[in-house]
Structure formats: structure tokens, C-alpha cells
Design a protein around this motif. Sequence first.
Motif, PDB file in Angstrom:
ATOM      1  N   LYS A 296     -55.419  59.660 -75.213  1.00 11.58           N
ATOM      2  CA  LYS A 296     -55.571  59.262 -73.821  1.00 11.58           C
ATOM      3  C   LYS A 296     -57.153  59.365 -73.781  1.00 11.58           C
ATOM      4  CE  LYS A 296     -54.679  59.727 -69.492  1.00 11.58           C
ATOM      5  NZ  LYS A 296     -53.838  58.747 -68.710  1.00 11.58           N
ATOM      6  N   VAL A 297     -57.573  58.401 -72.931  1.00 12.87           N
ATOM      7  CA  VAL A 297     -58.934  58.136 -72.607  1.00 12.87           C
ATOM      8  C   VAL A 297     -58.913  58.292 -70.982  1.00 12.87           C
ATOM      9  CG1 VAL A 297     -61.186  56.946 -72.380  1.00 12.87           C
ATOM     10  CG2 VAL A 297     -59.580  56.755 -74.535  1.00 12.87           C
ATOM     11  N   THR A 298     -59.834  58.891 -70.503  1.00 12.96           N
ATOM     12  CA  THR A 298     -59.758  59.361 -68.882  1.00 12.96           C
ATOM     13  C   THR A 298     -61.293  59.401 -68.472  1.00 12.96           C
ATOM     14  OG1 THR A 298     -58.455  60.374 -67.004  1.00 12.96           O
ATOM     15  CG2 THR A 298     -59.524  61.572 -68.786  1.00 12.96           C
ATOM     16  N   GLU A 299     -61.520  59.353 -67.248  1.00 12.33           N
ATOM     17  CA  GLU A 299     -62.783  59.552 -66.749  1.00 12.33           C
ATOM     18  C   GLU A 299     -62.806  61.174 -66.070  1.00 12.33           C
ATOM     19  OE1 GLU A 299     -64.218  55.062 -65.205  1.00 12.33           O
ATOM     20  OE2 GLU A 299     -63.533  56.494 -63.678  1.00 12.33           O
ATOM     21  N   MET A 300     -63.999  61.455 -66.044  1.00 18.16           N
ATOM     22  CA  MET A 300     -64.258  62.904 -65.741  1.00 18.16           C
ATOM     23  C   MET A 300     -63.671  63.007 -64.170  1.00 18.16           C
ATOM     24  SD  MET A 300     -67.902  64.885 -65.502  1.00 18.16           S
ATOM     25  CE  MET A 300     -68.478  63.686 -64.271  1.00 18.16           C
ATOM     26  N   GLY A 301     -63.062  64.174 -64.107  1.00 16.14           N
ATOM     27  CA  GLY A 301     -62.449  64.333 -62.576  1.00 16.14           C
ATOM     28  C   GLY A 301     -60.951  64.041 -62.557  1.00 16.14           C
ATOM     29  N   GLN A 302     -60.480  63.311 -63.518  1.00 17.12           N
ATOM     30  CA  GLN A 302     -59.165  62.733 -63.327  1.00 17.12           C
ATOM     31  C   GLN A 302     -58.275  63.970 -64.040  1.00 17.12           C
ATOM     32  OE1 GLN A 302     -57.909  59.566 -61.837  1.00 17.12           O
ATOM     33  NE2 GLN A 302     -60.200  59.829 -61.382  1.00 17.12           N
ATOM     34  N   GLU A 303     -57.083  63.746 -63.373  1.00 12.11           N
ATOM     35  CA  GLU A 303     -55.914  64.632 -63.806  1.00 12.11           C
ATOM     36  C   GLU A 303     -55.345  64.166 -65.220  1.00 12.11           C
ATOM     37  OE1 GLU A 303     -52.980  66.413 -61.245  1.00 12.11           O
ATOM     38  OE2 GLU A 303     -51.490  65.303 -62.698  1.00 12.11           O
ATOM     39  N   VAL A 304     -55.054  64.982 -66.118  1.00  6.76           N
ATOM     40  CA  VAL A 304     -54.285  64.542 -67.184  1.00  6.76           C
ATOM     41  C   VAL A 304     -53.295  65.502 -67.674  1.00  6.76           C
ATOM     42  CG1 VAL A 304     -54.858  64.434 -69.964  1.00  6.76           C
ATOM     43  CG2 VAL A 304     -56.742  64.012 -68.618  1.00  6.76           C
TER      44      VAL A 304
ATOM     45  N   GLU B  31     -62.835  67.343 -67.762  1.00  8.47           N
ATOM     46  CA  GLU B  31     -64.312  67.374 -68.051  1.00  8.47           C
ATOM     47  C   GLU B  31     -64.502  66.743 -69.280  1.00  8.47           C
ATOM     48  OE1 GLU B  31     -65.965  71.099 -67.281  1.00  8.47           O
ATOM     49  OE2 GLU B  31     -65.339  71.225 -65.205  1.00  8.47           O
ATOM     50  N   PRO B  32     -65.672  66.204 -69.613  1.00  4.26           N
ATOM     51  CA  PRO B  32     -66.117  65.882 -70.970  1.00  4.26           C
ATOM     52  C   PRO B  32     -65.905  66.932 -72.104  1.00  4.26           C
ATOM     53  CG  PRO B  32     -67.636  64.989 -69.470  1.00  4.26           C
ATOM     54  CD  PRO B  32     -66.949  66.027 -68.726  1.00  4.26           C
ATOM     55  N   ARG B  33     -66.299  68.099 -71.766  1.00  3.58           N
ATOM     56  CA  ARG B  33     -66.065  69.103 -72.712  1.00  3.58           C
ATOM     57  C   ARG B  33     -64.546  69.603 -73.081  1.00  3.58           C
ATOM     58  NH1 ARG B  33     -66.520  74.964 -69.480  1.00  3.58           N
ATOM     59  NH2 ARG B  33     -66.021  74.204 -67.539  1.00  3.58           N
ATOM     60  N   ASP B  34     -63.768  68.720 -72.448  1.00  3.67           N
ATOM     61  CA  ASP B  34     -62.146  68.827 -72.606  1.00  3.67           C
ATOM     62  C   ASP B  34     -61.782  67.909 -73.509  1.00  3.67           C
ATOM     63  OD1 ASP B  34     -61.730  69.287 -69.105  1.00  3.67           O
ATOM     64  OD2 ASP B  34     -62.016  70.999 -70.552  1.00  3.67           O
ATOM     65  N   SER B  35     -62.579  67.246 -74.007  1.00  6.96           N
ATOM     66  CA  SER B  35     -62.271  66.264 -75.074  1.00  6.96           C
ATOM     67  C   SER B  35     -62.144  67.020 -76.664  1.00  6.96           C
ATOM     68  CB  SER B  35     -63.458  65.194 -75.569  1.00  6.96           C
ATOM     69  OG  SER B  35     -63.745  64.515 -74.454  1.00  6.96           O
ATOM     70  N   ALA B  36     -60.748  66.729 -77.076  1.00  8.23           N
ATOM     71  CA  ALA B  36     -60.315  67.387 -78.315  1.00  8.23           C
ATOM     72  C   ALA B  36     -59.163  66.914 -78.640  1.00  8.23           C
ATOM     73  CB  ALA B  36     -60.075  68.750 -77.963  1.00  8.23           C
TER      74      ALA B  36
ATOM     75  N   ARG C 175     -54.943  63.067 -78.566  1.00  8.63           N
ATOM     76  CA  ARG C 175     -56.426  62.897 -78.774  1.00  8.63           C
ATOM     77  C   ARG C 175     -56.905  62.662 -77.371  1.00  8.63           C
ATOM     78  NH1 ARG C 175     -60.087  62.788 -82.734  1.00  8.63           N
ATOM     79  NH2 ARG C 175     -58.523  62.660 -84.560  1.00  8.63           N
ATOM     80  N   LEU C 176     -57.578  63.680 -76.686  1.00  3.11           N
ATOM     81  CA  LEU C 176     -58.032  63.241 -75.537  1.00  3.11           C
ATOM     82  C   LEU C 176     -59.424  63.151 -75.373  1.00  3.11           C
ATOM     83  CD1 LEU C 176     -57.604  63.353 -72.212  1.00  3.11           C
ATOM     84  CD2 LEU C 176     -58.159  66.000 -72.555  1.00  3.11           C
ATOM     85  N   THR C 177     -59.755  62.006 -74.638  1.00  2.82           N
ATOM     86  CA  THR C 177     -61.453  61.772 -74.457  1.00  2.82           C
ATOM     87  C   THR C 177     -61.720  61.618 -73.130  1.00  2.82           C
ATOM     88  OG1 THR C 177     -61.102  60.310 -76.717  1.00  2.82           O
ATOM     89  CG2 THR C 177     -63.266  60.124 -75.335  1.00  2.82           C
ATOM     90  N   VAL C 178     -62.463  62.453 -72.757  1.00  3.84           N
ATOM     91  CA  VAL C 178     -62.889  62.483 -71.248  1.00  3.84           C
ATOM     92  C   VAL C 178     -64.452  61.734 -71.147  1.00  3.84           C
ATOM     93  CG1 VAL C 178     -63.246  63.589 -69.234  1.00  3.84           C
ATOM     94  CG2 VAL C 178     -61.556  64.457 -70.962  1.00  3.84           C
ATOM     95  N   VAL C 179     -64.532  60.755 -70.490  1.00  5.64           N
ATOM     96  CA  VAL C 179     -65.806  60.136 -70.629  1.00  5.64           C
ATOM     97  C   VAL C 179     -66.430  60.435 -69.051  1.00  5.64           C
ATOM     98  CG1 VAL C 179     -65.269  58.363 -72.096  1.00  5.64           C
ATOM     99  CG2 VAL C 179     -64.755  58.031 -70.013  1.00  5.64           C
TER     100      VAL C 179
END
Lengths: 112, 115
Positions: B11-19, B83-88, B111-115
Motif C-alpha cells: 500500500k502506498v498512500t499520501e500523508m494524512g490518508q486513512e489506511v 504519517e511517513p514514519r508509519d512506513s513499515a 508493506r506500507l509506504t506513506v509519502v
Amino acid sequence: EDKVVQSPLSLVVHEGDTVTLNCSYEVTNFRSLLWYKQEKKAPTFLFMLTSSGIEKKSGRLSSILDKKELFSILNITATQTGDSAIYLCAVEIKAAGNKLTFGGGTRVLVKP
Amino acid sequence: DARVTQTPRHKVTEMGQEVTMRCQPILGHNTVFWYRQTMMQGLELLAYFRNRAPLDDSGMPKDRFSAEMPDATLATLKIQPSEPRDSAVYFCASGLGTGVGYGYTFGSGTRLTVV
């Protein structure tokens, strides 16, 4: 606070070598200790140890637990390149549904 | 061959979005864990459930993370806002929690990437 510490952090060996990985713990209400192997994806289960001094063995892997000194070792004999992975130790705590706490892992690289 | 199923795989998402991440535990397993794995922190326990009841979620940032088990076949982990620091990589694991010899089974992770 419950702690699970693994050593070494990483090691590099050559095929055929023997590897010994350590896991020490300080927890309240110990239930069991588990070893996992993680390659590229999810950790896969290797052993569960609950009693001191009884060796668990699977092929070239073996593990033993010392509940008095609070540690476990995982041995890999005659290592192969396929043994390259992160080895994770976890302690299951007998409280509120068996919490599972992991150590930081040992990264093993086996060179041909 | 019974397994734990996690979706999505990436999952790639933008900062502020719900995951929202989902986990289907192995049928009959009554204990479900959520872990987050990063290079720096290793495997961190976020929350876990026994018989669908949350037992401990002290590992989760409560202001943005929530974990639920709406039924025995589904566990969810939600981050809002991300938030980007949630990327993991987020792993779910299930088991019987009775000391039976086969431990706990992990899913393949999200695998979550928050950009």
C-alpha cells in the motif's frame, strides 16, 4: 519491563560452518520461548521450548532452553547458503492471553 | 495448508490518508497479534486479541491507530491520519495461545509506504 535480547546482531560464515545464536530474556510469567526464521517475507516457525535442558531438533537445526540462566541457544550445523536469514527469538508471557515479545533478531549470512 | 491471509500486500498512500489493513487468521485460532517491523526497531507488538477481545494495545500510538476484530475471521488495523514514519511492514499472526508446539503463524505482511 519485559526484555528479549539476541546476540550477535549479525554474523557471516562459510558453508559448512556451525553457527550458535543466543537469546536471553528477562520477563515475568514466562510460558515458552520460540525461534523463527525470516527470509524475505514472513517469519516461519522453527521451535517452541518450554522445559529446560530438553533439546529440540529439526535436521541441522537444534535448540535448547535454560530456564535457570534465562537463555536459549539455536545451533545450525553444516550451514548452507539457504540458511541465510534473520533468526528471531520470542518469549511468550503467561499473562492476559500469552503476549509474544520478540528480540531484535540475528542476521546470518552464509557464504558459499 | 492453513495460512494467515493479509491484505493488501502493498500500500502506498499520501500523508494524512486513512489506511486499513486486514487479516484473516487461521480458522479456529483464538489469538491474533499485530506487529510492525522496521529495520531500526525490529518486530514491535502493536496489539493483540484473545477470543476477539483486545488484551493489550499499549504498543500502538492511540491517537492515530486502532485495531479491531469485528468477527472471528477478520482483524483490522487502521491508521488515521497516516504519517511517513508509519512506513513499515505490518504483520498479523495467529495461534491457539495454549502452548501447543507449533507456535504462531504469520501472514505475509502488508508493506506500507506513506509519502
